[in-house]
Design an enzyme around this catalytic site. Structure first.
Site, short mmCIF file in Angstrom:
data_model
loop_
_atom_site.label_atom_id
_atom_site.label_comp_id
_atom_site.label_asym_id
_atom_site.label_seq_id
_atom_site.Cartn_x
_atom_site.Cartn_y
_atom_site.Cartn_z
N CYS A 1 -0.66 4.62 -0.81
CA CYS A 1 -1.45 5.86 -0.76
C CYS A 1 -2.80 5.59 -0.09
O CYS A 1 -3.16 4.44 0.15
CB CYS A 1 -1.69 6.39 -2.16
SG CYS A 1 -2.54 5.19 -3.19
N CYS B 1 33.91 -1.96 -8.98
CA CYS B 1 33.93 -2.55 -7.64
C CYS B 1 32.70 -2.13 -6.83
O CYS B 1 32.15 -1.06 -7.01
CB CYS B 1 35.19 -2.07 -6.91
SG CYS B 1 35.09 -2.17 -5.13
N CYS B 2 32.29 -2.97 -5.90
CA CYS B 2 31.29 -2.66 -4.89
C CYS B 2 29.92 -2.33 -5.47
O CYS B 2 29.17 -1.55 -4.89
CB CYS B 2 31.75 -1.55 -3.97
SG CYS B 2 33.38 -1.85 -3.33
N MET C 1 0.85 -1.19 0.00
CA MET C 1 0.00 0.00 0.00
C MET C 1 0.89 1.25 0.00
O MET C 1 1.83 1.34 0.80
CB MET C 1 -0.91 0.03 1.23
CG MET C 1 -1.93 -1.07 1.27
SD MET C 1 -3.19 -0.84 2.57
CE MET C 1 -2.24 -1.07 4.05
N TYR D 1 -2.24 -6.25 -3.85
CA TYR D 1 -1.39 -6.11 -2.66
C TYR D 1 -1.12 -7.50 -2.10
O TYR D 1 -1.59 -8.49 -2.67
CB TYR D 1 -2.08 -5.22 -1.61
CG TYR D 1 -2.60 -3.94 -2.20
CD1 TYR D 1 -1.78 -2.82 -2.30
CD2 TYR D 1 -3.89 -3.87 -2.72
CE1 TYR D 1 -2.24 -1.65 -2.88
CE2 TYR D 1 -4.37 -2.71 -3.31
CZ TYR D 1 -3.53 -1.59 -3.40
OH TYR D 1 -3.99 -0.46 -3.98
N CYS E 1 19.88 -33.31 11.66
CA CYS E 1 20.72 -32.16 11.31
C CYS E 1 22.16 -32.29 11.80
O CYS E 1 23.10 -32.12 11.03
CB CYS E 1 20.16 -30.87 11.92
SG CYS E 1 18.42 -30.82 12.27
N CYS F 1 16.66 -34.22 15.28
CA CYS F 1 17.68 -33.27 14.82
C CYS F 1 19.04 -33.57 15.42
O CYS F 1 20.03 -33.76 14.71
CB CYS F 1 17.25 -31.85 15.14
SG CYS F 1 18.43 -30.63 14.56
N CYS G 1 -5.09 3.16 -1.71
CA CYS G 1 -4.73 1.73 -1.54
C CYS G 1 -5.49 1.16 -0.34
O CYS G 1 -6.02 0.05 -0.37
CB CYS G 1 -3.24 1.55 -1.27
SG CYS G 1 -2.20 2.06 -2.62
C1 LIG Z 1 19.08 -36.90 7.95
C2 LIG Z 1 18.32 -35.65 8.31
C3 LIG Z 1 18.94 -34.42 8.23
C4 LIG Z 1 18.26 -33.27 8.58
N1 LIG Z 1 18.91 -32.07 8.47
C5 LIG Z 1 18.26 -30.93 8.81
C6 LIG Z 1 18.93 -29.67 8.75
O1 LIG Z 1 20.11 -29.60 8.40
N2 LIG Z 1 18.25 -28.56 9.09
C7 LIG Z 1 16.94 -28.62 9.48
O2 LIG Z 1 16.37 -27.58 9.76
N3 LIG Z 1 16.28 -29.80 9.57
C8 LIG Z 1 16.90 -30.95 9.25
N4 LIG Z 1 16.25 -32.14 9.36
C9 LIG Z 1 14.84 -32.16 9.81
C10 LIG Z 1 14.74 -32.01 11.34
O3 LIG Z 1 15.65 -32.87 11.96
C11 LIG Z 1 13.32 -32.33 11.78
O4 LIG Z 1 12.41 -31.52 11.06
C12 LIG Z 1 13.10 -32.07 13.28
O5 LIG Z 1 14.12 -32.62 14.04
C13 LIG Z 1 11.75 -32.65 13.71
O6 LIG Z 1 11.52 -32.33 15.06
P1 LIG Z 1 10.18 -32.81 15.80
O7 LIG Z 1 10.30 -32.28 17.18
O8 LIG Z 1 9.00 -32.51 15.00
O9 LIG Z 1 10.30 -34.41 15.84
P2 LIG Z 1 11.44 -35.33 16.50
O10 LIG Z 1 12.69 -34.59 16.73
O11 LIG Z 1 11.49 -36.55 15.67
O12 LIG Z 1 10.84 -35.66 17.94
C14 LIG Z 1 9.79 -36.54 18.14
C15 LIG Z 1 10.03 -37.30 19.44
O13 LIG Z 1 8.81 -37.92 19.84
C16 LIG Z 1 9.12 -39.16 20.43
N5 LIG Z 1 7.90 -39.98 20.42
C17 LIG Z 1 7.29 -40.58 19.36
N6 LIG Z 1 6.18 -41.22 19.76
C18 LIG Z 1 6.08 -41.04 21.10
C19 LIG Z 1 5.12 -41.43 22.07
N7 LIG Z 1 4.05 -42.16 21.77
N8 LIG Z 1 5.33 -41.05 23.37
C20 LIG Z 1 6.40 -40.29 23.72
N9 LIG Z 1 7.33 -39.89 22.83
C21 LIG Z 1 7.16 -40.25 21.54
C22 LIG Z 1 10.24 -39.68 19.56
O14 LIG Z 1 10.99 -40.68 20.22
C23 LIG Z 1 11.05 -38.41 19.28
O15 LIG Z 1 12.10 -38.24 20.22
C24 LIG Z 1 16.91 -33.33 9.03
C25 LIG Z 1 16.28 -34.58 9.14
C26 LIG Z 1 16.97 -35.73 8.80
C27 LIG Z 1 16.28 -37.05 8.94
#
Ligand SMILES: Cc1cc2nc3c(=O)[nH]c(=O)nc-3n(C[C@H](O)[C@H](O)[C@H](O)COP(=O)(O)OP(=O)(O)OC[C@H]3O[C@@H](n4cnc5c(N)ncnc54)[C@H](O)[C@@H]3O)c2cc1C
Length: 554
Positions: A16, A551-552, A14, A68, A134, A129, A19
């Site tokens: 004006c 440059c820059c 927006m 918008y 990660c 993670c 808008c």
């Molecule tokens: C190989 C790989 C690389 C990745 N790299 C990246 C990265 O570089 N950057 C990034 O941002 N993301 C990355 N990710 C994604 C990221 O790791 C996930 O999105 C994130 O960790 C998910 O978090 P969450 O809390 O949703 O689940 P999780 O971390 O999976 O947590 C869920 C938890 O719940 C528990 N649980 C399940 N059922 C029950 C139950 N009934 N009772 C009690 N507990 C239970 C499990 O045991 C687990 O600990 C990657 C994923 C993978 C597989």
């Protein structure tokens, strides 16, 4: 009569008074909207009173049609009661099921708001993670990258012979980091929050707000399900009859195989494929869709495929695997490529075809929580499920599987569940990184998506060879592609393929989120020789031939 809600919107574009009038009119035209107020174009916001259930997308679409853009920042009952405290007369105000990144974020937010929280974990504290996602993958990538760089002719013009990688040492370092970070970022953090009770056990819902943990019943005020996701394999004949690697076991392989097939060329598959290829394994990447990194910009996918092939990986898109067999210790994958039958063979097989939400056996449907086709928990834009006592956040909702997004979702769900904050889950600027080398980093819309959404699109593509930092580093692989809304002079999307793309994208994220115009980007100083300067050059490339700049980026 339907309940009324008050929606707070951020409105961009927006310039004006008229808008503001156009936006007001557009908002009032949405079915179910009873009133709309735009206090003035300078404030870049609007308030809408609408019937309960009016979709945030419908409101945003009406504003977009008027020229918008708008995002719903929050929604709450109109003139409704003051925020509730969420207490259900039980021992816990909130029970968070799953102690991964989403669960930790939700529990900490609950504690910070002054509530009594239970955090339940069935497996290892920290979740995906830190344990199997990660952290281990990024440290393996970095170790192998250093080894690879040492063997590069082009790096500073010096050739060093790296010798053979000590794989067991690499894996041991990875384990050490995982253990340290799990302790520091999860286990030790709990000690700082006495309001959080950690319960080791498997939780199951038993009714509207009932939870059973290893046969012990609880009735918390609210519940947030953050049980994450696990590796999922496409249904392929023979696959269930053979052992194979998934993303978890591939991060813990004790010996390097001579050859490996990686099935699936999205972020996880590509990252691990390059790790093994650089460590010395002959890697073949098979992808059923027409290109690798299939959800990224097409130019970026094509360029990355070339770089990977230059490094010696075999990249095969458009391959539909029909059968998996194991003969004499080798994996044989048969399938169709362009109507012809083709076979690939290797010593190891890594299946990286996606992840499936952990919802089985949780008693969700019995408790009135609806699931989608892939078993994901269905939530509204406040992350509330079909059971008003139960919220869900993170990978278990089947979308945006990035740790920083799941943490954001966990916090938001806690605020909405406990103090009825009405915060809306905003996905408009989520950055996405694939940690290959070069990395893919993107945010916002691709060119194709922007055109599909009806924007007047302008695109600027800048090869990295024009970025001084890339020249100085003797590594000019990659490109920057910016997608803009010509009418509003604003960035809709940014797509980068570059060695440090993950560090570069944040400038674009800020521009997209806060509506910084391209002119403002061009007029902002960016430090010389940095990769981030590439963003400014790409913004300049809308107007000028950057090859002729001094440059820059003057
Ligand atoms: C190989 C790989 C690389 C990745 N790299 C990246 C990265 O570089 N950057 C990034 O941002 N993301 C990355 N990710 C994604 C990221 O790791 C996930 O999105 C994130 O960790 C998910 O978090 P969450 O809390 O949703 O689940 P999780 O971390 O999976 O947590 C869920 C938890 O719940 C528990 N649980 C399940 N059922 C029950 C139950 N009934 N009772 C009690 N507990 C239970 C499990 O045991 C687990 O600990 C990657 C994923 C993978 C597989």
């Amino acid at each position: 009569m339907a309940e009324l809600e008050e929606l707070e919107l951020t409105v961009r574009g927006m310039t004006c008074d008229s808008c503001a009038v156009h936006v007001t009119k557009a908002l009032k035209s949405v079915e179910g909207v009873k009133d709309a107020d735009v206090p003035g174009w300078q404030w870049a916001r609007a308030t809408v009173v609408a019937e309960d259930g009016v979709k945030a997308e419908a409101v945003a679409a009406a504003v977009r049609e008027a020229g918008y853009s708008a995002t719903v920042k929050s929604r709450k009952p109109a003139g409704g009661p003051a925020p509730q405290d969420g207490r259900g007369g039980s021992q816990f105000d909130l029970m968070v099921i799953g102690a991964g990144s989403a669960g930790f974020a939700a529990a900490i937010k609950g504690a910070e708001l002054g509530f009594k929280v239970a955090l339940v974990e069935a497996g290892t504290i920290g979740g995906t993670c830190v344990n199997v996602g990660c952290v281990p993958s990024k440290t393996l990538i970095r170790s192998v990258e250093l080894y690879h760089l040492a063997g590069q002719h082009r790096f500073r013009g010096v050739h060093t012979s790296p010798g053979r990688i000590n794989w067991s040492e690499v894996i041991a370092h990875k384990d050490e980091l995982v253990n340290d970070m799990r302790q520091a970022k999860y286990a030790d953090v709990l000690a700082a929050y006495p309001e959080i009770t950690y319960i080791q056990g498997r939780a199951k819902l038993t009714g509207q707000n009932g939870v059973e943990i290893d046969s012990r019943p609880y009735a918390p005020g609210k519940i947030i399900v953050t049980t994450g996701a696990e590796p999922w394999a496409s249904p392929i004949a023979g696959l269930n009859e053979v052992p194979y690697l998934d993303s978890t076991s591939a991060l813990d392989l004790k010996e390097l195989p001579k050859s490996m097939i990686v099935l699936g060329a999205n972020a996880v598959g590509l990252e691990l494929a390059q790790v093994y290829a650089r460590a010395g394994t002959y890697v073949t990447v098979l992808e059923v869709l027409p290109r690798i990194a299939p959800f990224e910009d097409e130019d970026i996918s094509a360029a990355l495929a070339e770089y990977l092939e230059d490094e010696g990986l075999r990249v095969v898109p458009n391959f539909k695997t029909t059968k998996v067999e194991r003969r004499e210790g080798r994996y044989i994958l048969t399938g169709r490529k362009n109507e012809a039958e083709v076979t690939f063979e290797a010593e190891q097989l890594l299946v990286a075809t996606g992840r499936r939400p952990n919802t089985a056996g949780l008693g969700l449907e019995e408790a009135g929580v609806k699931l989608g086709q892939r078993g994901e928990i269905l939530v509204n834009d406040l992350l509330q499920t079909h059971n008003p006592y139960v919220y869900a956040a993170g990978d278990v909702t089947g979308r945006d599987m990035f740790v920083y997004v799941v943490a954001y979702a966990g916090m938001l769900a806690a605020e909405n569940a406990l103090i009825n904050a009405g915060r809306v889950y905003d996905t408009s600027y989520i950055p996405r990184i694939t940690f290959t080398d070069p990395q893919i980093a993107s945010a916002g819309l691709t060119e194709v998506q922007a055109r599909e959404q009806g924007y007047e699109v302008r695109v600027s593509t800048l090869p990295m060879v024009h970025v001084p930092r890339a020249l100085a580093a003797r590594d000019t692989r990659g490109l920057i592609k910016l997608v803009a809304n010509a009418a509003a002079d604003q960035l809709l999307g940014a797509h980068i393929l570059a060695p440090e793309a993950g560090e570069m994208i944040q400038t674009a994220v800020l521009a997209i989120r806060f509506g910084i115009t391209l002119s403002q980007l061009r007029e902002t100083m960016f430090p010389y020789l940095t990769y981030a300067e590439g963003l400014k050059l790409a913004a300049l490339a809308f107007e000028k031939d950057v090859a002729k700049l001094s440059c820059c980026a003057g």
